[in-house]
Design a protein around this motif. Structure first.
Motif, mmCIF file in Angstrom:
data_model
loop_
_atom_site.group_PDB
_atom_site.id
_atom_site.type_symbol
_atom_site.label_atom_id
_atom_site.label_comp_id
_atom_site.label_asym_id
_atom_site.label_seq_id
_atom_site.Cartn_x
_atom_site.Cartn_y
_atom_site.Cartn_z
ATOM 1 N N SER A 87 0.825 -1.203 0.000
ATOM 2 C CA SER A 87 0.000 0.000 0.000
ATOM 3 C C SER A 87 0.856 1.248 0.000
ATOM 4 O O SER A 87 0.532 2.242 -0.649
ATOM 5 N N LEU A 114 -10.114 2.837 -1.095
ATOM 6 C CA LEU A 114 -9.881 2.217 0.207
ATOM 7 C C LEU A 114 -11.099 2.270 1.113
ATOM 8 O O LEU A 114 -11.389 1.321 1.840
ATOM 9 N N TYR A 115 -11.833 3.386 1.072
ATOM 10 C CA TYR A 115 -12.946 3.602 1.986
ATOM 11 C C TYR A 115 -14.290 3.337 1.310
ATOM 12 O O TYR A 115 -14.449 3.556 0.109
ATOM 13 N N ARG A 227 -10.045 3.143 12.405
ATOM 14 C CA ARG A 227 -9.902 4.378 11.629
ATOM 15 C C ARG A 227 -11.135 4.576 10.763
ATOM 16 O O ARG A 227 -11.773 3.610 10.323
ATOM 17 N N CYS A 228 -11.460 5.819 10.514
ATOM 18 C CA CYS A 228 -12.568 6.180 9.640
ATOM 19 C C CYS A 228 -12.384 7.636 9.239
ATOM 20 O O CYS A 228 -11.437 8.309 9.672
ATOM 21 N N TYR A 239 -10.233 12.988 9.545
ATOM 22 C CA TYR A 239 -9.742 11.628 9.784
ATOM 23 C C TYR A 239 -9.702 11.324 11.274
ATOM 24 O O TYR A 239 -9.349 12.183 12.092
ATOM 25 N N VAL A 405 -12.916 1.858 6.308
ATOM 26 C CA VAL A 405 -12.029 1.086 5.444
ATOM 27 C C VAL A 405 -12.719 -0.220 5.073
ATOM 28 O O VAL A 405 -13.320 -0.883 5.927
ATOM 29 N N ASN A 406 -12.672 -0.575 3.800
ATOM 30 C CA ASN A 406 -13.246 -1.831 3.343
ATOM 31 C C ASN A 406 -12.693 -2.981 4.189
ATOM 32 O O ASN A 406 -11.481 -3.088 4.385
ATOM 33 N N LYS A 409 -9.763 -4.943 3.171
ATOM 34 C CA LYS A 409 -8.471 -4.260 3.144
ATOM 35 C C LYS A 409 -7.993 -3.857 4.539
ATOM 36 O O LYS A 409 -6.978 -3.191 4.680
ATOM 37 N N GLN A 410 -8.744 -4.260 5.550
ATOM 38 C CA GLN A 410 -8.341 -3.948 6.915
ATOM 39 C C GLN A 410 -7.257 -4.909 7.387
ATOM 40 O O GLN A 410 -7.182 -6.056 6.952
ATOM 41 N N GLU A 414 -7.647 -4.464 13.227
ATOM 42 C CA GLU A 414 -8.630 -3.385 13.148
ATOM 43 C C GLU A 414 -9.976 -3.892 13.661
ATOM 44 O O GLU A 414 -10.346 -5.055 13.455
#
Length: 625
Positions: A87, A114-115, A227-228, A239, A405-406, A409-410, A414
């Motif tokens: 990444s 990503l999100y 995270r979001c 963020y 985050v999808n 992909k975490q 997480e």
């Protein structure tokens, strides 16, 4: 005398070491520090292929968080050589274009990839929050009550899954930022009193969201992260980064940033609960600091407690209670707001009531009253004029969309991915599976803690006690490793998050990791000419870039120094163990050799030498300016 270009080469080499991991931990790793591990994978079904050593740092209920933790052959808190390498490389490749517009477009494209937008838009309704316990769950509730006694802390009590909200407490803390745009509005006001009211309005706007029914979020495990982000109308993003930095006591640290809109928030909270017989309270000890960057102001805030009553007799219901403080030491304004619990015979008009006052010094400037889930009015003390501070019925229609985050992909620690099977079971109303999956996670962290022996070090946050809070305010003292409270600069294009690091792109240079690109650029310039005349002609922008780079490296070494301090304490305890082993030969197999202690000492000396070199370089650059 070392020439300037030679110093820059040293800096470049240091940056390379920092990119791989850190010079201190690399040294310890090369000297083969003795390790002990015990893999609990026999009963832990999640993928434990480690990318971060925080995976091995899950504390149990019996051990202290500052105890000794090490597992799976890696030092706790030290990132792996392969941390999200793909990444990071993808982000760097996408930002090699010299076109500022292209750089910004690439970042926005990555964010969209990503999100994904959070589909959960449940916010609850105004009024009392109540729930009827199903008959099949009453026996479980009674079984729980038999384990506790009045005044007991419930943090160590295993709760049944039917009272759990299917998300982590780290996620729950983010509810305060659905109206982050109100902070952006507050920092636009010229009058300090108007700014203070704007911050107060934002603070109260984060309280009205309620879960469906009386629910409690998951207790995060040590090392868990979340995270979001929220998208603003101007295509800027706020963020949110959070990490569970301690398990006993349970402390959650968080960092929120939207520097382009002019604010940064940092804080840490210790969550504890008390049982009183027919009621219980969830208490948050700690504070948050809201920085309005363009004004150099910090607003310190505390949190109310959640009070649940009717556990044994009556209807199960929840309210907010206690007195909270919003303090700005730079302007002298302070608000004290009390969340009032409804009395035993009180009606609906006494539910969710708040009252408070805004003061400057000892003088009351205005009073505040209303309902924290409804309308709140503010009355000016001098003029007697009363206006609306906020109206939830209007405000909830203006919520910013949140992006997560999808899950695919975490990273494995997480929150959403970690608790995925538990959440799915709760949503499917399968309490048996939910309990089984929850037990797996809880047993895993206990087993891992038994196999860990080196000091726990969080990945994203560190202790910082330099900013003392006002008298009467508790500060847990955790600070984000990559904190940036400097005002937004004209040459900055966009702020973004990459692998839990919040940073920005500037129009003049491509992005690097851990200051690598800036150091490489500096080294190249110095090698072209080492004359004092050339250095004198360098722009102020280049000087500022150098200072920021040195500050970044200095912060990294400071973090490693803290880790070394902890390791030094470990050495002292190991030496005591050696002396004790002289009288108990059967324990010799468990005592590390003397060479191990000297390896740690050598790492500590190296850290001090690097720190002194950085300080010398920084002062040399200042003199040449």
């Amino acid at each position: 005398m070392i020439m300037d270009h030679e110093l820059d080469v040293i800096l470049s080499k240091m940056a390379d070491k920092n990119r791989r991991r850190s010079s201190i931990f690399s040294l310890l790793r090369r000297k083969k520090v003795s390790r002990q591990s015990s893999d609990p994978s026999s009963f832990y079904t999640l993928d434990l292929g480690r990318k971060y050593s925080v995976d091995s740092a899950i504390q149990n209920e019996e051990s202290d968080d500052m105890g000794f933790l090490r597992c799976n052959g890696e030092l706790a808190g030290a990132a792996s050589d392969t941390d999200s390498e793909g990444s990071r490389q993808g982000m760097q490749d996408s930002l090699t274009s010299a076109d500022p517009v292209a750089k910004k477009r690439d970042v926005l494209s990555r964010i969209e990839t990503l999100y994904v937008e959070d589909p959960d838009r449940e916010i609850g309704v105004a009024g009392e929050l109540v729930e009827e316990v199903a008959e099949e769950n009453k026996s479980l509730l009674w079984f729980l009550l038999k384990q506790v006694r009045p005044g007991m802390d419930l943090s160590k009590v295993v709760l049944p899954t039917f009272i759990l909200e299917p998300r982590s407490f780290l996620d729950k803390l983010s509810d305060n930022y659905y109206h982050a745009d109100l902070l952006g509005q507050a920092q636009t006001y010229e009058d300090p009193y108007q700014r203070f009211k704007g911050v107060l309005r934002w603070y109260l706007s984060g309280l009205y969201r309620k879960p469906k029914g009386l629910k409690k979020p998951y207790n995060p495990v040590l090392g868990e992260t979340f995270r979001c982000c929220w998208r603003h109308k101007e295509d800027t993003y706020t963020y949110y980064i959070a990490e569970q930095v301690s398990h006993h006591p349970p402390v959650s640290a968080f960092y929120v940033s939207n520097r382009k809109e002019g604010f940064v928030i940092e804080g840490s909270l210790l969550a504890r609960s008390k049982f009183y017989g027919n009621s219980t309270s969830a208490i948050l000890e700690g504070c948050a600091r809201i920085h309005l960057l363009n004004w150099g102001e910090s607003y310190i805030t505390t949190a109310p407690y959640a009070h649940c009553k009717g556990i044994v007799i009556g209807t199960l219901s929840m309210e907010l209670g206690g007195k909270v403080h919003i303090i700005c030491q730079e302007t002298g304004y302070q608000a004290d707001v009390e969340f009032k619990l409804r009395s035993f015979l009180g009606g609906a008009d006494q539910t969710n009531v708040i009252t408070g006052r805004i003061k400057r010094g000892k003088d009351t400037v205005a009073t505040v009253e209303g309902y924290w889930d409804g309308r709140i009015d503010i009355k000016d003390k001098k003029s007697g004029e009363e206006t609306s501070l906020l109206d939830v019925s209007v405000l909830k229609e203006q919520r910013l969309p949140r992006y997560l985050v999808n899950v695919d992909k975490q990273q494995e620690w997480e929150s959403q991915r970690l608790w995925l099977k538990v959440s799915e079971a709760i949503l499917n109303e399968d309490q048996v599976v939910a309990t089984e999956q929850k037990t797996i996670i809880e047993e895993a962290q206990r087993a891992r803690a038994r196999s860990l022996i080196s000091p726990w070090s969080p990945r994203l946050f560190h202790r910082d006690s330099r900013s003392a809070p006002p008298e009467g305010i508790v500060d847990q003292g955790w600070k984000y490793n990559h904190s940036d409270t400097s005002p937004w600069q004209p040459d900055e294009l966009i702020e973004y998050e990459d692998d839990f690091v919040i940073k920005s792109i500037k129009s003049g240079a491509s992005l690097g990791t851990s200051g690598e690109a800036r150091l490489r650029e500096l080294s190249q310039r110095a090698s072209d000419s080492d004359s004092h005349d050339e250095l004198a002609r360098r722009s102020k922008t280049s000087t500022r870039t150098l200072k920021q780079t040195l500050h970044s490296i200095d912060s990294t070494l400071r973090e490693q120094s803290l880790a070394i301090d902890r390791l030094s304490k470990t050495v002292e305890m190991l030496n005591e163990g050696q002396r004790a082993a002289a009288f108990h030969p059967q324990n010799l197999a468990r005592v590390p050799t003397a060479s191990h202690s000297w390896d740690l000492f050598g790492g500590f000396v190296l850290a001090m030498v690097l720190q002194a070199l950085l300080n010398w370089i920084f002062h040399q650059r200042q003199e040449k300016e």
